[in-house]
Design a protein around this motif. Structure first.
Motif, PDB file in Angstrom:
ATOM      1  N   THR A 101      33.463  48.454  40.307  1.00  0.00           N
ATOM      2  CA  THR A 101      33.989  47.174  40.787  1.00  0.00           C
ATOM      3  C   THR A 101      33.281  45.995  40.117  1.00  0.00           C
ATOM      4  O   THR A 101      33.929  45.086  39.580  1.00  0.00           O
ATOM      5  N   LYS A 102      31.956  46.026  40.131  1.00  0.00           N
ATOM      6  CA  LYS A 102      31.192  44.934  39.525  1.00  0.00           C
ATOM      7  C   LYS A 102      31.361  44.922  38.010  1.00  0.00           C
ATOM      8  O   LYS A 102      31.440  43.855  37.393  1.00  0.00           O
ATOM      9  N   GLY A 103      31.416  46.114  37.430  1.00  0.00           N
ATOM     10  CA  GLY A 103      31.575  46.187  35.985  1.00  0.00           C
ATOM     11  C   GLY A 103      32.907  45.630  35.517  1.00  0.00           C
ATOM     12  O   GLY A 103      32.979  44.926  34.498  1.00  0.00           O
ATOM     13  N   LEU A 104      33.970  45.922  36.256  1.00  0.00           N
ATOM     14  CA  LEU A 104      35.282  45.399  35.881  1.00  0.00           C
ATOM     15  C   LEU A 104      35.343  43.888  36.050  1.00  0.00           C
ATOM     16  O   LEU A 104      36.012  43.201  35.267  1.00  0.00           O
ATOM     17  N   ILE A 145      44.054  41.891  30.231  1.00  0.00           N
ATOM     18  CA  ILE A 145      43.237  40.675  30.228  1.00  0.00           C
ATOM     19  C   ILE A 145      43.726  39.734  29.130  1.00  0.00           C
ATOM     20  O   ILE A 145      43.922  38.531  29.351  1.00  0.00           O
ATOM     21  N   HIS A 146      43.952  40.289  27.957  1.00  0.00           N
ATOM     22  CA  HIS A 146      44.380  39.470  26.820  1.00  0.00           C
ATOM     23  C   HIS A 146      45.755  38.858  27.052  1.00  0.00           C
ATOM     24  O   HIS A 146      46.060  37.781  26.531  1.00  0.00           O
ATOM     25  N   ALA A 157      40.026  35.676  34.694  1.00  0.00           N
ATOM     26  CA  ALA A 157      38.699  35.370  35.226  1.00  0.00           C
ATOM     27  C   ALA A 157      38.791  34.632  36.553  1.00  0.00           C
ATOM     28  O   ALA A 157      37.922  34.775  37.423  1.00  0.00           O
ATOM     29  N   GLU A 158      39.846  33.847  36.746  1.00  0.00           N
ATOM     30  CA  GLU A 158      40.013  33.108  38.000  1.00  0.00           C
ATOM     31  C   GLU A 158      40.152  34.049  39.191  1.00  0.00           C
ATOM     32  O   GLU A 158      39.766  33.724  40.318  1.00  0.00           O
ATOM     33  N   MET A 159      40.707  35.226  38.946  1.00  0.00           N
ATOM     34  CA  MET A 159      40.909  36.188  40.028  1.00  0.00           C
ATOM     35  C   MET A 159      39.592  36.704  40.605  1.00  0.00           C
ATOM     36  O   MET A 159      39.554  37.167  41.743  1.00  0.00           O
ATOM     37  N   ILE A 191      36.502  41.598  32.983  1.00  0.00           N
ATOM     38  CA  ILE A 191      37.581  40.616  33.123  1.00  0.00           C
ATOM     39  C   ILE A 191      37.056  39.200  32.934  1.00  0.00           C
ATOM     40  O   ILE A 191      37.743  38.332  32.376  1.00  0.00           O
ATOM     41  N   GLY A 192      35.808  38.968  33.358  1.00  0.00           N
ATOM     42  CA  GLY A 192      35.209  37.646  33.179  1.00  0.00           C
ATOM     43  C   GLY A 192      34.663  37.400  31.787  1.00  0.00           C
ATOM     44  O   GLY A 192      34.210  36.290  31.482  1.00  0.00           O
ATOM     45  N   GLY A 193      34.678  38.418  30.914  1.00  0.00           N
ATOM     46  CA  GLY A 193      34.233  38.260  29.535  1.00  0.00           C
ATOM     47  C   GLY A 193      32.752  38.416  29.319  1.00  0.00           C
ATOM     48  O   GLY A 193      32.241  38.125  28.232  1.00  0.00           O
TER      49      GLY A 193
END
Length: 452
Positions: A423-426, A271-272, A278-280, A430-432
């Motif tokens: 899935t939702k947690g990731l 992510i970093h 986040a766009e994904m 990723i979205g911060g």
């Protein structure tokens, strides 16, 4: 809920007269004799099962008994398998009717059907197959000769804690990372063999103006494959953990907290470094796949089910394994793609068992492998071919370096529920919106509430 499904029917007329009539040396004829013997042996046990009306349109019409089966597989994956099975079944006046249900709706659809005492005659499921076993939805086939044709690894998801077997695998799946050779050459990078090298390659691709990875996280499991592929390589086999931790977790003997923390923190470097963005989260899988096939991204996480798509796109591509800390001990993500068994509520249990034999025959298993280049079979004696694009991963397949954590979770919990939570947690990580430690705590809490 309205399900948009595709029904694929393969009429018996596709089966030639010579194959139907057979000869003494005809393998299909010999197999039919074995199917009848197995069906007769199981008939008394099957007849004793409480049968309820099935929601499918299975029935007998014009002397032909229709046996239903559903899954998320598209025609290019399973079509020739159904066709081959129907060729075998023609002499018995049995016809398989296949319905495709979208992957993101399949678990809910099948759970609803089975909870009502309905559903297809043959139950097909992946990570949730152990949940179907625990719910009593499947016929025990432990003593059926069909079981001996498959390796123990292939039967793992269909085997209960007491050793009883309730199904057989369709084929073995694996995932790795497809890469565009031209874009790698343009950026001057080599195939990474460790996670640090993967980050470095991604940085160089970005510097060259190339998107390193296409990943549609809005409706796919690409983030899960990324994480679990890293864990399989950097934690379970080459790190502080071991595969046994997942089994202990499934039985409530340990938690992910205190085990996964450092590994997930390292994985989050993706992510970093701008590999996962986040766009994904708002990008559908079809768009991400189009980015890769169109030459707009250098890498794409997937497996043999997408191989032909990339060939048809004219890509010069290859595949390498998920990476971790040891270039000499790499692991692919994978396991039994789906298991198949007889629904205890089928109105045609004997015919369903015969149909299962046809689907699990050497001919049908070979048809599946032939239709999915790079896939492998748990059926003893069925071998696939590995195109040149798989040169880097073929040795790992030969060594059996294929595993996934959620199959190990399935021994004592509905793994699909955990995958939905992951899935939702990731997406949130990723979205911060949350940290990796928050996600681990969420998974532990979910596991506490769903263990059998």
């Amino acid at each position: 809920m309205r399900i948009e499904s595709m029904r694929i029917n393969y009429p018996n007329s596709h089966f030639t007269a010579a194959a139907v009539d057979g000869t003494e040396g005809n393998p299909m004829t010999r197999r039919r004799a074995g199917m009848h013997a197995a069906a007769a042996a199981a008939a008394l046990a099957l007849a004793a099962l409480p049968l309820a009306a099935c929601s499918s349109d299975a029935g007998t019409e014009g002397g032909t008994t229709t046996i239903t089966i559903s899954s998320w597989y598209e025609e290019n994956v399973i079509g020739t398998t159904i066709e081959t099975a129907n060729e075998i079944l023609a002499a018995d006046d049995i016809e398989l009717e296949y319905t495709q249900i979208p992957l993101d709706q399949y678990n809910t659809w099948l759970s609803t059907q089975l909870a009502s005492g309905e559903g297809p005659d043959l139950i097909m499921d992946g990570a949730s197959f152990p949940a179907r076993v625990a719910a009593g939805n499947l016929v025990d086939i432990s003593d059926d000769e069909i079981v001996s044709n498959f390796t123990p690894e292939g039967l793992a998801l269909a085997t209960a804690a007491d050793g009883a077997v309730y199904g057989v695998p369709s084929y073995g799946w694996f995932s790795g990372i497809f890469y565009n050779k031209a874009l790698f050459e343009e950026a001057g990078v080599e195939v990474p063999t460790t996670f640090d090298e993967f980050l470095d390659v991604s940085d160089q691709l970005i510097d060259a103006g190339i998107t390193p990875l296409a990943a549609g996280l809005a409706d796919s499991d690409k983030a899960i494959h990324s994480l679990m592929g890293y864990l399989e390589n950097a934690y379970y086999h080459n790190g502080d953990g071991s595969p046994e931790i997942d089994t202990e977790f499934a039985y409530g003997e340990t938690t992910l907290d205190g085990n996964w923390n450092d590994a997930l923190d390292t994985w989050s470097e993706l992510i970093h470094h701008g590999v996962l963005t986040a766009e994904m989260i708002g990008t559908p899988m079809t768009q991400a796949q189009a980015e890769f096939t169109g030459g707009d991204a250098a890498m794409y996480i997937s497996g043999p089910w997408d191989y032909q798509v990339f060939v048809d796109a004219g890509l010069d591509f290859g595949m390498f394994a998920h990476v971790g800390d040891d270039a000499e001990n790499q692991w692919l993500l994978g396991g039994p793609a789906a298991s198949m068994g007889v629904n205890v509520d089928s109105e045609h249990p004997e015919e369903a068992l015969i149909a299962l034999h046809a689907l699990a025959s050497q001919e049908a298993m070979q048809a599946t492998i032939d239709a999915n280049p790079g896939a492998f079979s748990y059926y003893n004696g069925v071998e696939g071919s590995f195109p040149a694009e798989y040169d880097l991963v073929a040795p790992l397949l030969a060594e059996g370096h294929v595993a996934v954590g959620w199959d190990r979770w399935g021994v004592n919990m509905p793994a699909q529920t955990m995958l939905d939570t992951l899935t939702k947690g990731l997406q949130s990580v990723i979205g911060g919106q949350q940290s990796t430690d928050d996600l681990i705590a969420q998974l532990d809490a979910q596991a506490d509430s769903i263990r059998y």
